[in-house]
Design a protein around this motif. Structure first.
Motif, PDB file in Angstrom:
ATOM      1  N   ARG A  51       0.833  -1.192   0.000  1.00 11.43           N
ATOM      2  CA  ARG A  51       0.000   0.000   0.000  1.00 11.43           C
ATOM      3  C   ARG A  51       0.875   1.253   0.000  1.00 11.43           C
ATOM      4  O   ARG A  51       1.826   1.342   0.781  1.00 11.43           O
ATOM      5  N   TRP A  99     -18.658  -3.216   1.429  1.00  8.91           N
ATOM      6  CA  TRP A  99     -18.495  -4.630   1.149  1.00  8.91           C
ATOM      7  C   TRP A  99     -19.398  -4.994  -0.040  1.00  8.91           C
ATOM      8  O   TRP A  99     -20.528  -4.517  -0.105  1.00  8.91           O
TER       9      TRP A  99
ATOM     10  N   ALA B  33     -10.517  -5.956  10.991  1.00  8.57           N
ATOM     11  CA  ALA B  33     -11.133  -6.745   9.931  1.00  8.57           C
ATOM     12  C   ALA B  33     -10.044  -7.211   8.976  1.00  8.57           C
ATOM     13  O   ALA B  33      -9.031  -6.527   8.802  1.00  8.57           O
ATOM     14  N   MET B  34     -10.255  -8.361   8.380  1.00  8.57           N
ATOM     15  CA  MET B  34      -9.246  -8.974   7.512  1.00  8.57           C
ATOM     16  C   MET B  34      -9.873  -9.381   6.181  1.00  8.57           C
ATOM     17  O   MET B  34     -11.091  -9.535   6.062  1.00  8.57           O
ATOM     18  N   SER B  35      -9.013  -9.576   5.200  1.00  8.92           N
ATOM     19  CA  SER B  35      -9.458  -9.975   3.871  1.00  8.92           C
ATOM     20  C   SER B  35      -8.574 -11.064   3.296  1.00  8.92           C
ATOM     21  O   SER B  35      -7.404 -11.207   3.675  1.00  8.92           O
ATOM     22  N   VAL B  37      -7.372 -11.941  -0.612  1.00  6.75           N
ATOM     23  CA  VAL B  37      -7.305 -11.386  -1.966  1.00  6.75           C
ATOM     24  C   VAL B  37      -6.527 -12.385  -2.812  1.00  6.75           C
ATOM     25  O   VAL B  37      -5.538 -12.960  -2.347  1.00  6.75           O
ATOM     26  N   TRP B  47     -10.410  -9.189  -4.867  1.00  2.00           N
ATOM     27  CA  TRP B  47     -10.837  -9.402  -3.496  1.00  2.00           C
ATOM     28  C   TRP B  47     -11.752 -10.618  -3.436  1.00  2.00           C
ATOM     29  O   TRP B  47     -12.664 -10.762  -4.249  1.00  2.00           O
ATOM     30  N   GLY B  50     -13.978 -11.234   3.142  1.00  4.05           N
ATOM     31  CA  GLY B  50     -13.598 -10.418   4.276  1.00  4.05           C
ATOM     32  C   GLY B  50     -14.356 -10.823   5.521  1.00  4.05           C
ATOM     33  O   GLY B  50     -15.398 -11.485   5.444  1.00  4.05           O
ATOM     34  N   ILE B  51     -13.809 -10.448   6.667  1.00  2.00           N
ATOM     35  CA  ILE B  51     -14.427 -10.800   7.944  1.00  2.00           C
ATOM     36  C   ILE B  51     -14.204  -9.659   8.930  1.00  2.00           C
ATOM     37  O   ILE B  51     -13.147  -9.017   8.934  1.00  2.00           O
ATOM     38  N   TYR B  95      -3.586 -14.157  -1.009  1.00  2.00           N
ATOM     39  CA  TYR B  95      -2.957 -13.312  -0.006  1.00  2.00           C
ATOM     40  C   TYR B  95      -3.948 -13.021   1.109  1.00  2.00           C
ATOM     41  O   TYR B  95      -5.136 -12.813   0.852  1.00  2.00           O
ATOM     42  N   LYS B  99      -7.965  -5.364   6.235  1.00  2.00           N
ATOM     43  CA  LYS B  99      -9.062  -4.929   5.378  1.00  2.00           C
ATOM     44  C   LYS B  99      -8.654  -3.791   4.439  1.00  2.00           C
ATOM     45  O   LYS B  99      -8.954  -3.822   3.252  1.00  2.00           O
ATOM     46  N   GLN B 100      -7.969  -2.794   4.971  1.00  2.00           N
ATOM     47  CA  GLN B 100      -7.606  -1.645   4.135  1.00  2.00           C
ATOM     48  C   GLN B 100      -6.257  -1.835   3.448  1.00  2.00           C
ATOM     49  O   GLN B 100      -5.725  -0.884   2.866  1.00  2.00           O
ATOM     50  N   GLY B 101      -5.725  -3.064   3.532  1.00  2.00           N
ATOM     51  CA  GLY B 101      -4.535  -3.402   2.758  1.00  2.00           C
ATOM     52  C   GLY B 101      -3.228  -2.865   3.293  1.00  2.00           C
ATOM     53  O   GLY B 101      -2.245  -2.814   2.560  1.00  2.00           O
ATOM     54  N   GLY B 102      -3.183  -2.484   4.559  1.00  2.00           N
ATOM     55  CA  GLY B 102      -1.965  -1.911   5.103  1.00  2.00           C
ATOM     56  C   GLY B 102      -0.806  -2.885   5.174  1.00  2.00           C
ATOM     57  O   GLY B 102       0.349  -2.468   5.125  1.00  2.00           O
ATOM     58  N   TRP B 104       0.380  -7.103   3.908  1.00  2.00           N
ATOM     59  CA  TRP B 104       0.068  -8.291   3.126  1.00  2.00           C
ATOM     60  C   TRP B 104       1.053  -9.389   3.481  1.00  2.00           C
ATOM     61  O   TRP B 104       2.201  -9.126   3.833  1.00  2.00           O
ATOM     62  N   GLY B 105       0.590 -10.623   3.299  1.00  5.69           N
ATOM     63  CA  GLY B 105       1.511 -11.737   3.415  1.00  5.69           C
ATOM     64  C   GLY B 105       2.239 -11.948   2.093  1.00  5.69           C
ATOM     65  O   GLY B 105       2.072 -11.179   1.142  1.00  5.69           O
TER      66      GLY B 105
END
Lengths: 112, 114
Positions: A51, A99, B33-35, B37, B47, B50-51, B95, B99-102, B104-105
């Motif tokens: 990001r 969402w 919250a997590m996502s 992708v 995407w 998400g949770i 990945y 949630k806001q993508g700050g 990543w794995g």
């Protein structure tokens, strides 16, 4: 679902010259808390996304100040003031307000 | 330092199942919250799911709804993605991210092929 439309698809740039990427959302991105969750990501070849910009215009830690984000409503822009060789890659916008979250299709930045 | 480490990918036949895991560290996992992708070979970011931070609310892309289930264990700082009825078009690097993508794995590769 919110559709994110990026342009251009490909952006050849001369080193040291500016670059600009547009991202348009199909609906407004202001969340109930008043924030606009529009994020920009860079993905270099063979790497995970990173990001660069969050909430339209805030640079993440370690991101060079040649990267800037702007916009409001449904129109957003990522600008690189002077492109460097390490900026080659694909750039994505993503809305994190509604969402399901959605990404733009990506813009490939390459050096002329 | 935030770290996300995905695992569980591999080769699976069409119609099969896999369970992906994402081990989180360096932040208060239960507050975010997590996502998930994914990125198919040569394609853009998609995407998937998400949770919410508590796990009470889950969300899915239409392409995986009814086949994938996202969950989390806040006591173990781990995010999961149960993938059933896998199709060739599910082949991608998966990945996990905030949630806001700050963060990543590094991603885990899922290949669906006979």
């Amino acid at each position: 679902d919110v559709v994110m439309t990026q342009s251009p698809l490909s952006l050849p740039v001369t080193l040291g010259q500016p670059a600009s990427i547009s991202c348009r959302s199909s609906q407004g991105l202001v969340y109930s808390d008043g924030n606009t969750y529009l994020n920009w990501f860079q993905q270099r070849p063979g790497q995970s996304p990173r990001r660069l910009i969050y909430k339209v215009s805030n640079r993440d830690s370690g991101v060079p100040d040649r990267f800037s984000g702007s916009g409001s409503g449904t129109d957003f822009t990522l600008k690189i003031s002077r492109v460097e060789a390490e900026d080659v890659g694909v750039y994505y916008c993503m809305q994190g307000t509604h969402w399901p979250l959605t990404f733009g299709g990506g813009t490939k930045v390459e050096i002329k | 330092e935030v770290q996300l480490l995905e695992s569980g990918g591999g080769l699976v036949q069409p119609g099969g199942s896999l369970r992906l895991s994402c081990a989180a560290s360096g932040f208060t996992f239960s507050s975010y919250a997590m996502s998930w992708v994914r990125q198919a070979p040569g394609k853009g970011l998609e995407w998937v799911s998400g949770i919410s931070s508590s796990g009470d609310n889950t969300y899915y892309a239409d392409s995986v709804k009814g086949r994938f289930t996202i969950s989390r264990d806040n006591s173990k700082n781990t995010l999961y993605l149960q993938m059933n009825s896998l199709r060739a078009e599910d082949t991608a690097i998966y990945y996990c991210s905030l949630k806001q993508g700050g963060s990543w794995g590094q991603g885990t590769l899922v290949t669906v092929s006979s």
